[in-house]
Motif scaffolding. Structure first.
Motif, PDB file in Angstrom:
ATOM      1  N   ILE A 238     -42.485 -87.326 -70.081  1.00 56.16           N
ATOM      2  CA  ILE A 238     -42.957 -85.978 -69.809  1.00 56.16           C
ATOM      3  C   ILE A 238     -42.343 -85.345 -68.634  1.00 56.16           C
ATOM      4  O   ILE A 238     -41.565 -84.167 -68.626  1.00 56.16           O
ATOM      5  CB  ILE A 238     -44.542 -85.927 -69.708  1.00 56.16           C
ATOM      6  N   LEU A 239     -42.205 -86.232 -67.688  1.00 54.86           N
ATOM      7  CA  LEU A 239     -41.699 -85.786 -66.445  1.00 54.86           C
ATOM      8  C   LEU A 239     -39.838 -85.533 -66.545  1.00 54.86           C
ATOM      9  O   LEU A 239     -39.581 -84.434 -66.012  1.00 54.86           O
ATOM     10  CB  LEU A 239     -41.921 -86.963 -65.339  1.00 54.86           C
ATOM     11  N   GLY A 240     -39.373 -86.384 -67.125  1.00 57.84           N
ATOM     12  CA  GLY A 240     -38.078 -85.947 -67.591  1.00 57.84           C
ATOM     13  C   GLY A 240     -37.952 -84.721 -68.216  1.00 57.84           C
ATOM     14  O   GLY A 240     -37.072 -83.766 -68.155  1.00 57.84           O
ATOM     15  N   LEU A 241     -38.743 -84.547 -69.227  1.00 55.94           N
ATOM     16  CA  LEU A 241     -38.558 -83.478 -70.278  1.00 55.94           C
ATOM     17  C   LEU A 241     -38.874 -82.070 -69.370  1.00 55.94           C
ATOM     18  O   LEU A 241     -38.324 -80.806 -69.640  1.00 55.94           O
ATOM     19  CB  LEU A 241     -39.320 -83.426 -71.457  1.00 55.94           C
ATOM     20  N   GLN A 242     -39.977 -82.108 -68.483  1.00 55.21           N
ATOM     21  CA  GLN A 242     -40.381 -80.823 -67.860  1.00 55.21           C
ATOM     22  C   GLN A 242     -39.498 -80.874 -66.519  1.00 55.21           C
ATOM     23  O   GLN A 242     -39.643 -79.764 -65.996  1.00 55.21           O
ATOM     24  CB  GLN A 242     -41.844 -81.198 -67.181  1.00 55.21           C
ATOM     25  N   PHE A 243     -38.529 -81.848 -66.282  1.00 54.22           N
ATOM     26  CA  PHE A 243     -37.749 -81.212 -65.073  1.00 54.22           C
ATOM     27  C   PHE A 243     -37.112 -80.031 -65.472  1.00 54.22           C
ATOM     28  O   PHE A 243     -36.646 -79.171 -64.611  1.00 54.22           O
ATOM     29  CB  PHE A 243     -36.638 -82.611 -64.805  1.00 54.22           C
ATOM     30  N   GLY A 244     -36.584 -79.904 -66.784  1.00 54.25           N
ATOM     31  CA  GLY A 244     -35.776 -78.629 -67.109  1.00 54.25           C
ATOM     32  C   GLY A 244     -36.551 -77.365 -66.998  1.00 54.25           C
ATOM     33  O   GLY A 244     -36.259 -76.316 -66.404  1.00 54.25           O
ATOM     34  N   VAL A 245     -37.975 -77.683 -67.359  1.00 54.55           N
ATOM     35  CA  VAL A 245     -38.832 -76.473 -66.953  1.00 54.55           C
ATOM     36  C   VAL A 245     -38.966 -76.399 -65.584  1.00 54.55           C
ATOM     37  O   VAL A 245     -39.354 -74.867 -65.235  1.00 54.55           O
ATOM     38  CB  VAL A 245     -40.323 -77.192 -67.785  1.00 54.55           C
TER      39      VAL A 245
ATOM     40  N   VAL B 109     -30.169 -75.801 -80.675  1.00 49.60           N
ATOM     41  CA  VAL B 109     -29.620 -74.980 -79.784  1.00 49.60           C
ATOM     42  C   VAL B 109     -30.748 -74.200 -78.879  1.00 49.60           C
ATOM     43  O   VAL B 109     -30.552 -74.020 -77.835  1.00 49.60           O
ATOM     44  CB  VAL B 109     -28.742 -73.917 -80.513  1.00 49.60           C
ATOM     45  N   PHE B 110     -31.473 -73.681 -79.763  1.00 53.81           N
ATOM     46  CA  PHE B 110     -32.722 -72.843 -78.993  1.00 53.81           C
ATOM     47  C   PHE B 110     -33.473 -73.732 -77.963  1.00 53.81           C
ATOM     48  O   PHE B 110     -33.963 -73.359 -77.063  1.00 53.81           O
ATOM     49  CB  PHE B 110     -33.620 -72.161 -80.048  1.00 53.81           C
ATOM     50  N   LEU B 111     -33.634 -75.095 -78.434  1.00 55.65           N
ATOM     51  CA  LEU B 111     -34.271 -75.861 -77.545  1.00 55.65           C
ATOM     52  C   LEU B 111     -33.660 -76.477 -76.254  1.00 55.65           C
ATOM     53  O   LEU B 111     -34.157 -76.867 -75.386  1.00 55.65           O
ATOM     54  CB  LEU B 111     -35.087 -77.072 -78.113  1.00 55.65           C
ATOM     55  N   ALA B 112     -32.396 -76.259 -76.418  1.00 57.75           N
ATOM     56  CA  ALA B 112     -31.113 -76.663 -75.453  1.00 57.75           C
ATOM     57  C   ALA B 112     -31.388 -75.718 -74.100  1.00 57.75           C
ATOM     58  O   ALA B 112     -31.060 -75.769 -72.953  1.00 57.75           O
ATOM     59  CB  ALA B 112     -29.901 -76.391 -75.838  1.00 57.75           C
ATOM     60  N   PHE B 113     -32.297 -74.491 -74.205  1.00 60.52           N
ATOM     61  CA  PHE B 113     -32.365 -73.719 -72.971  1.00 60.52           C
ATOM     62  C   PHE B 113     -34.070 -73.886 -72.781  1.00 60.52           C
ATOM     63  O   PHE B 113     -34.637 -73.669 -73.579  1.00 60.52           O
ATOM     64  CB  PHE B 113     -31.998 -72.319 -73.451  1.00 60.52           C
ATOM     65  N   PRO B 114     -34.372 -73.874 -71.484  1.00 64.94           N
ATOM     66  CA  PRO B 114     -35.662 -73.685 -70.935  1.00 64.94           C
ATOM     67  C   PRO B 114     -35.892 -72.173 -71.459  1.00 64.94           C
ATOM     68  O   PRO B 114     -35.248 -71.403 -71.285  1.00 64.94           O
ATOM     69  CB  PRO B 114     -35.575 -73.773 -69.614  1.00 64.94           C
ATOM     70  N   GLY B 115     -37.352 -72.117 -72.287  1.00 62.34           N
ATOM     71  CA  GLY B 115     -37.559 -70.738 -72.921  1.00 62.34           C
ATOM     72  C   GLY B 115     -37.276 -69.438 -71.925  1.00 62.34           C
ATOM     73  O   GLY B 115     -36.902 -68.374 -72.233  1.00 62.34           O
ATOM     74  N   VAL B 116     -37.888 -69.551 -70.690  1.00 61.10           N
ATOM     75  CA  VAL B 116     -37.835 -68.530 -69.762  1.00 61.10           C
ATOM     76  C   VAL B 116     -36.424 -68.090 -69.311  1.00 61.10           C
ATOM     77  O   VAL B 116     -36.164 -67.106 -69.360  1.00 61.10           O
ATOM     78  CB  VAL B 116     -38.834 -68.987 -68.524  1.00 61.10           C
TER      79      VAL B 116
END
Lengths: 310, 269
Positions: A238-245, B109-116
């Motif tokens: 989760i932490l890794g995936l959320q890092f992008g967020v 591809v769409f998931l390769a970008f953070p949504g915002v």
């Protein structure tokens, strides 16, 4: 794990089409601009000569497929990510001057998440229905619904204006980092607390826990040596995936706190209609996101060898 | 339904009422009228929540802000759910290379970008307008519906009654309309409620960054951004719209979670 290097190779190979498509998408962005982007940059009053020069700089005088090839050849493969329309500086230099600040901010936010969420989640799990559990579920609700740009002024108002213990904004010392990092990490900390909680509860029901207890191990030893180790595996993912967020959230946080990272650079470039710099920022943030996600995936497989290659 | 999800339902109902009643209580003139003489005024009987940095009525702008949030949210959910459902159906039902292109390439591809970030990118180049904002949010929104429906199709397609129906001579469109879609409605409703929460938050975020609704149209995110200079002398200017955003997102999230538990009795927490 004899086959682990194969998994790594396979995963890295899968990166190529994704990166290819991300670059293509970023290239196409400038063609979303309604009307003539070159005219928008130079302005209505610019001379025909200036205008044509800008069109040439932006390669808008070429047919689309040649623009695309030139984008790859001159901007991507050289690593320059295009050059500034006015100063002719490669965009990568400006982006890289800002990049470390964003990474520092995101990592600090991540550190706050781990420091707050893991003990809180474990306590909520071991004392289910208790006060910590109740507080953590309220905070979890707040975390997903309170926007960072409402939380940040609240934090500044309290800690900087009323208590005067932390600076309002800007870069500088460690103390300048605290409020931006808390703002950025708050939502994730709320979510991670709940994940740690449910993960610990699930592990506590496993057979090996009964065995460990039956061996006469103390409850603390069972919890910290056995349960925590296993229940943190999903948390790492989760932490890794959320890092992008967090990288995307940093755009808002950097704007509020005038933090000189890639997010505020992105917003500056948008306001200045510096299309090529905007493209560079988006590309770098997306590529970072994709790479971190891949690394997370590999880390997850390495931590938990039970997971099969699909 | 649990108490929390009923709270969610009440919040959403009150918000809908606020959005509907906005124009009845306040005219557009009330929303946009500036009066610098009474700027940053405390609440009075004329302006129940005081005025902002330009002397505009904060409550009137908050009411109209609800309209913008809910309109954007509803349109984004309806459009992205329709697009996502169609793509998910095609991908899951026909399978083969179509599915590989859609779920293997398009989704990733769409998931390769953070949504915002994707939404910011699109609005940055298209220009800020209500239509462009909604389009950008749909571009990031459709994927979750498509994945949901694709998963649902893959599950339902193999069920015995579908095979039986096909054996009886039912065509693709009958199977899709009579069997697959009705079985996907429940998760779709849940996703739509959570999607409303996401869309409202995304609209507020983009508006806060100056990439949302342009012009005089009030939006909660924009109200917080516009009052940046006076946040600490007049905290109600970020507290009121901030609380509205929080309540809206919370309301739809609670409602979505409640619907999930209520529609699917097998799922016990």
């Amino acid at each position: 794990m004899p086959r682990f290097h194969l998994i790594v190779a396979r995963r890295l190979l899968l990166l190529l089409p994704v990166i290819f498509l991300v670059v293509t998408f970023v290239f196409l962005l400038v063609h979303l601009v309604p009307g003539d982007p070159a005219r928008l940059i130079v302005g209505e009053n610019a001379s025909q000569e200036t205008y044509l020069e800008m069109r040439q700089r932006m390669r808008l005088d070429l047919p689309l497929h040649q623009q695309y090839l030139a984008f790859w050849r001159e901007d991507i493969l050289t690593g320059e990510l295009g050059r500034d329309y006015i100063t002719n500086e490669p965009n990568i230099r400006r982006v890289m001057r800002r990049y470390p600040s964003t990474i520092v901010l995101a990592l600090s936010a991540l550190a706050i998440v781990v420091i707050v969420a893991v003990p809180l989640g474990v306590t909520a799990a071991t004392h289910r229905g208790g006060i910590v559990d109740a507080i953590s579920s309220v905070v979890a609700l707040l975390g997903v619904s309170l926007p960072s740009f409402a939380l940040a002024p609240l934090l500044i108002l309290f800690f900087s204006v009323k208590l005067r213990v932390l600076p309002v904004s800007g870069p500088g010392s460690m103390r300048h980092l605290i409020l931006p990092a808390v703002t950025l990490g708050f939502a994730l900390a709320a979510v991670v607390t709940r994940i740690v909680r449910s993960s610990v509860i699930e592990e506590l029901g496993e057979d090996y826990v009964r065995t460990a207890r039956a061996k006469g191990l103390s409850e603390a030893r069972v919890l910290y040596r056995h349960v925590l180790k296993n229940s943190l595996i999903p948390v790492v993912t989760i932490l890794g995936l959320q890092f992008g967020v967090l990288l995307a959230g940093a755009i808002v946080t950097e704007y509020i706190f005038s933090w000189p990272g890639i997010g505020s650079l992105l917003l500056e470039s948008i306001n200045q209609r510096n299309y090529s710099l905007t493209q560079s920022c988006i590309l770098i943030i997306s590529i970072t996101y994709v790479l971190v996600n891949t690394a997370t995936d590999l880390l997850y497989r390495w931590l938990d060898p039970r997971i099969k290659v699909e | 339904m649990s108490r929390l999800s009923i709270a969610g339902l009440v919040i959403v109902a009150v918000l809908a009422l606020v959005a509907l009643l906005g124009p009845v209580v306040y005219s557009w003139e009330d929303v946009t009228r500036q009066d610098l003489e009474i700027r940053l005024a405390r609440p009075t009987s004329a302006q129940l929540l005081g005025t902002d940095q330009l002397g505009r009525d904060v409550l009137a702008r908050t009411f109209y802000g609800a309209r913008v949030s809910l309109q954007v949210g509803l349109l984004v959910v309806v459009i992205s759910a329709s697009i996502g459902t169609t793509i998910g159906l095609v991908s899951g039902y026909y399978g083969g290379w179509i599915d590989q292109v859609i779920s293997g390439v398009l989704f990733n591809v769409f998931l390769a970008f953070p949504g915002v970030l994707l939404a910011i990118a699109i609005v940055a180049f298209l220009g800020a307008s209500l239509t462009n904002l909604i389009s950008a949010l749909c571009v990031i929104g459709w994927v979750s519906y498509a994945r949901l429906i694709r998963g649902q199709v893959l599950k339902v397609r193999e069920l015995d009654f579908v095979t039986a129906s096909r054996a009886l001579g039912a065509g693709d469109s009958r199977i899709i309309w009579r069997h697959i879609l009705p079985n996907s409605v429940q998760p779709l409703i849940v996703q739509a409620s959570l999607g409303m929460a996401g869309a409202v938050l995304a609209e507020a975020t983009l508006s806060f960054l100056g990439l949302g609704v342009p012009g005089a149209m009030p939006s909660w995110g924009k109200m917080i951004n516009e009052s940046r200079e006076v946040w600490f002398s007049a905290p109600h200017l970020f507290l009121v719209p901030g609380a509205m955003i929080m309540l809206t997102v919370l309301g739809f999230n609670l409602l979505g979670d409640g619907l999930r538990d209520w529609l699917d009795p097998k799922l016990k927490r």
